[in-house]
Write an enzyme that holds these catalytic residues in place. Sequence first.
Site, short mmCIF file in Angstrom:
data_model
loop_
_atom_site.label_atom_id
_atom_site.label_comp_id
_atom_site.label_asym_id
_atom_site.label_seq_id
_atom_site.Cartn_x
_atom_site.Cartn_y
_atom_site.Cartn_z
CE LYS A 39 -1.84 2.92 2.74
NZ LYS A 39 -1.85 4.07 1.82
N GLY A 99 7.74 5.65 7.51
CA GLY A 99 6.74 6.71 7.65
C GLY A 99 6.88 7.32 9.03
CB SER A 100 4.80 9.66 10.87
OG SER A 100 3.57 9.03 10.70
CB THR A 101 7.37 8.20 15.35
OG1 THR A 101 8.66 8.46 14.77
CG2 THR A 101 7.56 7.46 16.66
CB VAL A 120 1.69 5.79 11.09
CG1 VAL A 120 1.20 4.57 10.30
CG2 VAL A 120 0.84 7.01 10.74
CD GLU A 145 14.82 2.11 9.60
OE1 GLU A 145 15.17 3.09 10.29
OE2 GLU A 145 15.13 0.94 9.90
CB CYS A 179 13.51 10.51 7.29
SG CYS A 179 14.63 9.65 6.20
CD GLU A 232 9.51 13.73 11.21
OE1 GLU A 232 8.47 13.10 11.41
OE2 GLU A 232 10.48 13.27 10.57
P1 NAD Z 1 2.96 8.60 7.12
O1 NAD Z 1 3.28 7.92 8.40
O2 NAD Z 1 1.91 9.64 7.12
O3 NAD Z 1 2.51 7.52 6.03
C1 NAD Z 1 3.26 6.35 5.74
C2 NAD Z 1 2.32 5.29 5.17
O4 NAD Z 1 1.42 4.88 6.19
C3 NAD Z 1 1.46 5.81 4.01
O5 NAD Z 1 1.29 4.79 3.06
C4 NAD Z 1 0.14 6.13 4.71
O6 NAD Z 1 -0.96 6.07 3.82
C5 NAD Z 1 0.07 5.05 5.75
N1 NAD Z 1 -0.74 5.39 6.92
C6 NAD Z 1 -0.96 6.61 7.46
N2 NAD Z 1 -1.74 6.50 8.56
C7 NAD Z 1 -1.99 5.17 8.73
C8 NAD Z 1 -2.73 4.42 9.68
N3 NAD Z 1 -3.35 5.00 10.69
N4 NAD Z 1 -2.77 3.07 9.53
C9 NAD Z 1 -2.13 2.46 8.53
N5 NAD Z 1 -1.43 3.13 7.58
C10 NAD Z 1 -1.35 4.46 7.68
O7 NAD Z 1 4.35 9.18 6.55
P2 NAD Z 1 4.62 10.07 5.26
O8 NAD Z 1 4.05 11.44 5.48
O9 NAD Z 1 4.28 9.37 4.01
O10 NAD Z 1 6.21 10.17 5.31
C11 NAD Z 1 6.87 11.08 6.15
C12 NAD Z 1 7.35 10.41 7.42
O11 NAD Z 1 8.20 9.32 7.05
C13 NAD Z 1 8.21 11.33 8.27
O12 NAD Z 1 7.91 11.13 9.62
C14 NAD Z 1 9.63 10.86 7.95
O13 NAD Z 1 10.57 11.16 8.97
C15 NAD Z 1 9.44 9.41 7.75
N6 NAD Z 1 10.50 8.82 6.94
C16 NAD Z 1 11.45 8.09 7.59
C17 NAD Z 1 12.51 7.53 6.88
C18 NAD Z 1 13.57 6.75 7.59
O14 NAD Z 1 14.36 6.08 6.93
N7 NAD Z 1 13.64 6.82 8.92
C19 NAD Z 1 12.57 7.70 5.49
C20 NAD Z 1 11.56 8.42 4.85
C21 NAD Z 1 10.53 8.97 5.59
#
Ligand code: NAD
Length: 541
Positions: free
Chosen positions: A212, A265-267, A269, A293, A327, A425
């Site tokens: 997804k 994605g975000s911490t 989530v 991550e 990130c 963040e």
């Molecule tokens: P996000 O957490 O909003 O979304 C990530 C994924 O999770 C998306 O596919 C989203 O649709 C899905 N999602 C969102 N809410 C959900 C839920 N409640 N249940 C299930 N799935 C859900 O993150 P984003 O805005 O796409 O990316 C930015 C974040 O990613 C920042 O916090 C960034 O620091 C982090 N990031 C980390 C790294 C790393 O290597 N540490 C790399 C890239 C991005």
Amino acid sequence: MANAFFNVPKAINEPVKSYAPGSAERKELQETIATLKNSTVDLPMIIGGKEIRTGKKISMHPPHEIAHVLGSYHQGDANHVSEAIDAAMAARKTWAITPWQDRAAIFLKAAELLAGPYRVKMNAATMLCQSKNAFQAEIDSACEMIDFFRFNVQFMTEIYQEQPISAPGIWNRLEYRPLEGFVFALTPFNFTSIAANLCAAPALMGNVVVWKPSNTQIYSAHVIMELFKEAGLPDGVINIIHVNSSVIADTIFKSPYFSGVHFTGSTSVFNQLWKTIGSNLEIYKGYPRIVGETGGKDFIIAHKSSNPAEVATAIVRGAFEFQGQKCSAASRVYLPSNLADEILDLVKKDVESFKIGSPEDFGNFINAVIDEKSFDKIANYIEYTKSQNDAEFVCGGTYDKSKGYFISPTVVKTTNPLFKTMCEEIFGPFLTVFVYEADKYVETLELLDKSSEYALTGAIFSKDRASINIATQVLENAAGNFYINDKPTGAVVGQQPFGGARASGTNDKAGAAQNLMRWVNSRTIKETFVPPTDYRYPFLG
Ligand code: NAD
């Protein structure tokens, strides 16, 4: 006949193209962007190789030109998630026993297709979909993705070669089995290469995947699916679904075949996913692999001996490239009192020279942030800062979403080391600076270490070796990727394995053997050539 121990081609990092004026790649990229913009796409989900169109269409727009329509994608529901799980499990029967050299060949072919004919489309799609300039797209959707495929193939063979010793008369072996069910890849908007890798790494190790992508990355995600298909990946090995996040808890995480999640994605989530998985443990056949991550609050600290121009350049590139939506982007900076004014003057001069606008104009260094939600969140931080009396704007602080989601690169100076924007963040072009007493270096390192829950990347600038060693020790757990006299962004696959600890993730290092190990379940086989025939040991005599 596969009867030899094959070597794979030695992985090398893909060279970055320049896109300088007059170059062939620049012309080709501009033409491809125009072609994509002059057509619209209708993107189905792809489940078991079949295109699924539900008729519930959601339109897609470039973040920098919201009036333009790139096309639409078809939204699915819980039934489609179940179908994707079934398709993955059906494909598993043959994929899990496909010889490793065939899996390697598919991903090596994907790398070469992307280095060649697919490069321009992948970059153009990423520029339009995620508002990246040509250089940011090239280092992400071309070079990093190619590197992930090539290096992971090499790491896979290194893992397979890792074998136990055998005593006389027996033969010990280790098999690296794929996980027993399917892997769920849940991917972020900000790196096309990360989205591809979160699917490809488990698939390379023989797993099947339900993917997804982020809603704001679906346009470039489908170029990845095209690439996998062209490279020969069998139907059903990676299945892409477009569903609301809300259905995931009751579908993916309720399946007995769920055997791992590969998340970036975000911490918040990730924390939610972990809790849901924990509460469903009795449903699963085994303990699922949870790899995530997550967020960062990445820092730069300059020592009083540092070179102001070097620090300023690292701040400007590290904080603002791709609008600070990496990130790893620097978002809090600690400057010594003897150099702070000089460094901030240089930073301000650079930031005020940035051109801001569409990535289609190659002169623009800064483009739009990803969507309205993100725009509003960053704008709120700007308004919050304006309302406080312990912070002032060095530059920026304006925003406009009339044509696209544009935020002017913003630098704020605070007298409070725990000011909200020094700790949380923001994920946008917003940098906060704290000026410390130059002789309170160690105290400032200790303060830095405690100011945020994250520990992803960080950098120290200094010409004094002892101060570098002190920072390396005091900040031991403050960053999973630590830089000395370099900006905290731009990790290269095979060179700086990437990932952070604390609230920044499980630190399984994307693009390294450590990550691939999470997608296998090893089996030890002991074979005895001449088994004993009498239970009595000599000592019984
Ligand atoms: P996000 O957490 O909003 O979304 C990530 C994924 O999770 C998306 O596919 C989203 O649709 C899905 N999602 C969102 N809410 C959900 C839920 N409640 N249940 C299930 N799935 C859900 O993150 P984003 O805005 O796409 O990316 C930015 C974040 O990613 C920042 O916090 C960034 O620091 C982090 N990031 C980390 C790294 C790393 O290597 N540490 C790399 C890239 C991005």
